[in-house]
Design a protein around this motif. Structure first.
Motif, PDB file in Angstrom:
ATOM      1  N   LEU A   3       8.413  -5.483  44.220  1.00  0.00           N
ATOM      2  CA  LEU A   3       9.417  -5.555  43.175  1.00  0.00           C
ATOM      3  C   LEU A   3      10.182  -4.343  42.910  1.00  0.00           C
ATOM      4  N   ARG A   4       9.555  -3.358  43.114  1.00  0.00           N
ATOM      5  CA  ARG A   4      10.333  -1.812  43.043  1.00  0.00           C
ATOM      6  C   ARG A   4      11.452  -2.015  43.976  1.00  0.00           C
ATOM      7  N   ALA A   5      11.028  -2.388  45.081  1.00  0.00           N
ATOM      8  CA  ALA A   5      12.359  -2.292  46.079  1.00  0.00           C
ATOM      9  C   ALA A   5      13.521  -3.160  45.776  1.00  0.00           C
ATOM     10  N   LEU A   6      12.946  -4.324  44.936  1.00  0.00           N
ATOM     11  CA  LEU A   6      14.036  -5.320  44.468  1.00  0.00           C
ATOM     12  C   LEU A   6      14.915  -4.566  43.182  1.00  0.00           C
ATOM     13  N   GLU A   7      14.383  -3.817  42.569  1.00  0.00           N
ATOM     14  CA  GLU A   7      15.012  -3.348  41.533  1.00  0.00           C
ATOM     15  C   GLU A   7      16.085  -2.374  41.722  1.00  0.00           C
ATOM     16  N   GLY A   8      16.161  -1.938  42.745  1.00  0.00           N
ATOM     17  CA  GLY A   8      17.257  -1.169  43.109  1.00  0.00           C
ATOM     18  C   GLY A   8      18.796  -1.957  43.490  1.00  0.00           C
ATOM     19  N   HIS A   9      18.410  -3.196  43.470  1.00  0.00           N
ATOM     20  CA  HIS A   9      19.682  -4.070  43.643  1.00  0.00           C
ATOM     21  C   HIS A   9      20.067  -4.733  42.290  1.00  0.00           C
ATOM     22  N   LEU A  10      19.405  -4.342  41.147  1.00  0.00           N
ATOM     23  CA  LEU A  10      20.086  -4.600  39.944  1.00  0.00           C
ATOM     24  C   LEU A  10      21.262  -3.761  39.580  1.00  0.00           C
ATOM     25  N   ARG A  11      22.051  -4.830  39.022  1.00  0.00           N
ATOM     26  CA  ARG A  11      23.493  -4.305  38.412  1.00  0.00           C
ATOM     27  C   ARG A  11      23.777  -4.870  37.028  1.00  0.00           C
ATOM     28  N   LEU A  12      22.764  -4.283  36.145  1.00  0.00           N
ATOM     29  CA  LEU A  12      22.893  -5.011  34.902  1.00  0.00           C
ATOM     30  C   LEU A  12      22.844  -3.720  33.857  1.00  0.00           C
ATOM     31  N   ALA A  13      24.134  -3.821  33.149  1.00  0.00           N
ATOM     32  CA  ALA A  13      24.459  -2.489  32.102  1.00  0.00           C
ATOM     33  C   ALA A  13      23.222  -2.314  31.139  1.00  0.00           C
ATOM     34  N   GLY A  14      22.438  -3.346  30.814  1.00  0.00           N
ATOM     35  CA  GLY A  14      21.166  -3.144  29.683  1.00  0.00           C
ATOM     36  C   GLY A  14      20.135  -2.349  30.244  1.00  0.00           C
ATOM     37  N   HIS A  15      20.099  -2.028  31.675  1.00  0.00           N
ATOM     38  CA  HIS A  15      19.056  -1.385  32.261  1.00  0.00           C
ATOM     39  C   HIS A  15      19.396   0.144  32.795  1.00  0.00           C
ATOM     40  N   VAL A  24      12.464  -8.581  52.013  1.00  0.00           N
ATOM     41  CA  VAL A  24      11.009  -8.081  51.424  1.00  0.00           C
ATOM     42  C   VAL A  24      10.163  -8.154  52.638  1.00  0.00           C
ATOM     43  N   ARG A  25       9.607  -7.168  52.852  1.00  0.00           N
ATOM     44  CA  ARG A  25       8.708  -6.918  53.877  1.00  0.00           C
ATOM     45  C   ARG A  25       7.191  -6.856  53.299  1.00  0.00           C
ATOM     46  N   THR A  26       6.670  -7.754  53.239  1.00  0.00           N
ATOM     47  CA  THR A  26       5.340  -7.751  52.844  1.00  0.00           C
ATOM     48  C   THR A  26       4.410  -7.343  54.203  1.00  0.00           C
ATOM     49  N   ALA A  27       3.067  -6.945  53.866  1.00  0.00           N
ATOM     50  CA  ALA A  27       2.252  -6.582  54.957  1.00  0.00           C
ATOM     51  C   ALA A  27       2.151  -7.492  56.006  1.00  0.00           C
ATOM     52  N   GLN A  28       1.919  -8.854  55.773  1.00  0.00           N
ATOM     53  CA  GLN A  28       2.047  -9.872  56.823  1.00  0.00           C
ATOM     54  C   GLN A  28       3.188  -9.889  57.565  1.00  0.00           C
ATOM     55  N   VAL A  29       4.412  -9.577  56.944  1.00  0.00           N
ATOM     56  CA  VAL A  29       5.689  -9.554  57.706  1.00  0.00           C
ATOM     57  C   VAL A  29       5.655  -8.509  58.341  1.00  0.00           C
ATOM     58  N   LYS A  30       5.167  -7.204  58.030  1.00  0.00           N
ATOM     59  CA  LYS A  30       5.355  -6.274  58.915  1.00  0.00           C
ATOM     60  C   LYS A  30       4.395  -6.550  60.152  1.00  0.00           C
ATOM     61  N   GLU A  31       3.372  -6.881  60.113  1.00  0.00           N
ATOM     62  CA  GLU A  31       2.395  -7.135  61.063  1.00  0.00           C
ATOM     63  C   GLU A  31       3.160  -8.064  62.082  1.00  0.00           C
TER      64      GLU A  31
END
Length: 387
Positions: A290-302, A78-85
Motif C-alpha cells: 500500500l505504501r508503494a501505491l501512495e506514491g501515485h496519489l495526486r490529491l491536494a488534500g494529502h 504490485v509485486r507481492t511475494a508470490q508474484v516475485k517468486e
C-alpha cells in the motif's frame, strides 16, 4: 518517438548498457505493444494546490480530470511475494534458441483464482522477454554481422502474446498465432506457423486465459498436442489461466483423466492466491504494498508521502477486497477518482465504502465491514466467510 530512455521502459532491459540500440531492433508493432502495456497511464498530472485548482477554467478542469483518469487507471505494478517468486522462476528458465535442438522443457502455467494478477504478470513477463531478446539480437549482430543473413524476413518477431478466445481447435489456434505476427494462415495454419517461427525468429509464446479451452476429452488432448508441436519447433511456451489445477482435478472420464495425467506430468504450476492478512510478516508486506501505491496519489488534500493507505486505511482496504490484487487496484482507482472530484481532495472511509467492486468481493462486503468496525473480525479465519 518513444525509446527506452523512459525509465518505465528502460527497466525492462535490465543491465543492457545500450538499450536504445537494442530497442531499435524490435518490430514497430512490438514497440507499440510495449508502450501500450508499460506506459498506459500517460504523463504524471502532478499535484495542484487548492488555489491552483480554483483558478482552472472549465476546459482546464476537464483536461486535468481526463489526465487523472488515465493516471489512476494505470496503477504501479504490485509485486507481492508470490508474484516475485513466479518472476524469479520465469527468469531462470533456459533461453529458447530456435533452430537449435533442445530437450522438451516443462511448460510453466500461472494459475489461481480470478483477480490475483495473473494477466498483468504475464504481460510484463512478455515485455521483459521482448526487451531481453532485443538485447541478445543486438549482441549477436555485433559479434557476427553475417548472422543477419540467416533471417530471411526482416520482420523479426521473437515473442507472441496471445489471449485465448473461446475454445479453439488446433487449426484455429495456429491461425490465431499466425495472425498475431501478421502471417497468412493458409490452408494448413500449423505448417504456416512452423515456417513463420524460422522466418520471423519466434522464441517464446505467452498464452493467457487458457481456462477458456475445454479440457474435457479430445479438446484437452488437442491443446497438449498443439503445445508439444510448438515445443518441437524449439519455442518456449508459458501459460496462464484461472483455477486450471482445479479444472483438471475435476475430470471424471478416462479421456479426461488422460488429459489430467499429461498436464500434471508436463506443466509446471505456478500458483497465485489472494493476499493473506493473518501473520505479522503478511501484514507488514501488505502495508509495504500500500505504501508503494501512495506514491501515485495526486490529491491536494494529502501531504507528499503521507501514509494514507498504509496507515489510515490498511485494514479497511483488506476487508473490502479480501486481498485480491485486481480488486485492490479497482478500489483505489475508484477512490482516487472520486476524491479528485470533491472539494476536500481527500480519501475518506465513506468514499472507500461507496466504490463498487466485482461480485467476488462485493458479496458480504457490507457485513464484513460492519463486523470489522465492531471489532468482531477473526483475522485467523481470513475474514472471508462470504468470499
Amino acid at each position: 518517438m518513444m525509446h527506452p530512455y523512459d525509465p518505465r521502459v528502460r527497466d525492462f532491459f535490465g543491465a543492457d548498457e545500450r538499450a536504445h540500440q537494442s530497442w531499435a531492433h524490435l518490430h514497430k508493432a512490438d514497440q507499440a505493444w510495449i508502450r501500450r502495456i508499460v506506459l498506459a497511464g500517460g504523463d504524471d498530472p502532478g499535484v495542484l494546490s487548492y488555489p491552483e485548482l480554483q483558478e482552472l477554467t472549465p476546459d482546464e478542469s476537464r483536461r486535468r480530470l481526463r489526465r487523472l483518469e488515465d493516471w489512476y487507471k494505470a496503477w504501479p505494478y504490485v509485486r507481492t511475494a508470490q508474484v516475485k517468486e513466479v518472476e524469479r522462476h520465469l527468469a531462470t528458465l533456459p533461453e529458447p534458441r530456435p533452430q537449435v535442438d533442445d530437450e522438451l522443457l516443462d511448460v510453466p502455467l500461472i494459475t489461481g483464482p480470478p483477480g490475483t494478477g495473473k494477466t498483468r504478470l504475464l504481460r510484463r513477463a512478455a515485455v521483459r522477454a521482448l526487451c531481453h531478446a532485443a538485447w541478445d539480437r543486438r549482441l549477436e549482430l555485433e559479434d557476427s554481422p553475417a548472422a543477419a543473413d540467416l533471417l530471411v524476413d526482416p520482420d523479426w518477431r521473437p515473442v507472441i502474446y496471445h489471449s485465448t478466445d473461446g475454445n479453439p481447435i488446433v487449426k484455429t489456434f495456429f491461425t490465431h498465432l499466425c495472425h498475431e505476427i501478421g502471417v497468412p494462415a493458409g490452408v494448413d495454419p500449423q505448417d504456416s506457423f512452423r515456417s513463420a517461427v524460422l522466418r520471423h525468429g519466434v522464441q517464446t509464446i505467452f498464452i493467457d486465459e487458457v481456462q477458456m479451452i475445454n479440457f474435457d476429452g479430445q479438446y484437452g488432448m488437442y491443446l497438449h498436442n498443439a503445445i508439444k508441436a510448438l515445443q518441437n519447433m524449439n519455442v518456449r511456451v508459458i501459460l496462464a489461466g484461472h483455477n486450471v489445477r482445479e479444472m483438471l482435478v475435476r475430470r471424471k472420464t478416462s479421456a479426461q483423466n488422460a488429459t489430467q495425467t499429461q498436464s500434471i506430468a508436463r506443466w509446471a504450476f505456478q500458483d497465485l492466491e489472494r493476499y493473506p492478512h493473518q501473520t505479522k510478516p503478511q501484514i507488514d508486506e501488505w502495508r509495504r504494498l500500500l505504501r508503494a501505491l501512495e506514491g501515485h496519489l495526486r490529491l491536494a488534500g494529502h501531504e507528499p508521502n503521507e501514509p494514507v493507505f498504509s496507515a489510515q486505511f490498511e485494514e479497511h482496504l483488506w476487508v473490502s477486497t479480501l486481498g485480491y490484487m485486481n480488486a485492490l487496484a479497482a478500489l483505489i482507482t475508484g477512490v482516487c477518482l472520486t476524491a479528485s472530484r470533491t472539494k476536500s481532495q481527500r480519501v475518506t472511509a465513506e468514499i472507500i465504502d461507496a466504490v463498487r467492486l466485482n461480485e467476488r468481493v462485493a458479496r458480504g462486503r457490507t457485513k464484513r465491514l460492519h463486523s470489522w468496525r465492531a471489532g468482531h473480525i477473526n483475522w485467523a479465519s481470513d475474514a472471508s466467510g462470504a468470499a
